[in-house]
Design a protein around this motif. Structure first.
Motif: not given
Length: 150
Positions: A1-23
């Motif tokens: 896996m190249t070009n992938i970073g793992i970082r703490p979530a920020v508030v602006d990430d919440i819509p994307a996180i919720v979309a994945m939880l619902a997918d």
């Protein structure tokens, strides 16, 4: 896996996180991506707890994965600290490319850094593919889980 970073979530990430939880079928029945208020409140609770790690995997500017790691100090197992992995999700466009494994490996390493002696996770009984994935990574199906809806 190249070009992938793992970082703490920020508030602006919440819509994307919720979309994945619902997918998926299970998530679609229990998540509400159209109403982010409860997720934002939960994010604030997570941010105020030093034993909570909500992270995202990113490719460029796109959130492509997430998980939550909870560290739990305890008395059992000779005063062992354990961690629990929850909410592991990978964006549909990234599935099957090793990102899930990368996220789990991050969680295991962070658990070691937090002096945990045990890493736990649960997976819905309706997710046999996820069960095989976790077993391939060394997790053992050792317990039966119970829930009480409040």
């Amino acid at each position: 896996m190249t070009n992938i970073g793992i970082r703490p979530a920020v508030v602006d990430d919440i819509p994307a996180i919720v979309a994945m939880l619902a997918d998926d079928a299970l998530g679609a029945s229990r998540e509400s991506p159209d109403d982010l208020a409860p997720y934002l409140a939960a994010y604030e609770r997570l941010q105020s707890d030093p034993n909570q790690f909500l992270v995202v995997a990113v490719r460029g500017d796109m959130v492509v994965g997430t998980l939550q790691l909870t560290v739990i100090p305890g008395l059992s197992r000779r005063g062992s600290t354990r961690s629990i992995i929850e909410g592991v999700r990978v964006h549909g466009s990234e599935r099957g490319q090793g990102l899930g494994q990368q996220l789990i490996e991050w969680a295991v390493e962070e658990s070691r850094r937090q002096d945990c002696q045990l890493v736990q996770l649960t997976s819905d009984a309706a997710r046999p593919d996820a069960h095989r994935f976790y077993e391939r990574l060394g997790f053992v199906g050792s317990h039966i889980g119970f829930k009480l809806q409040l």
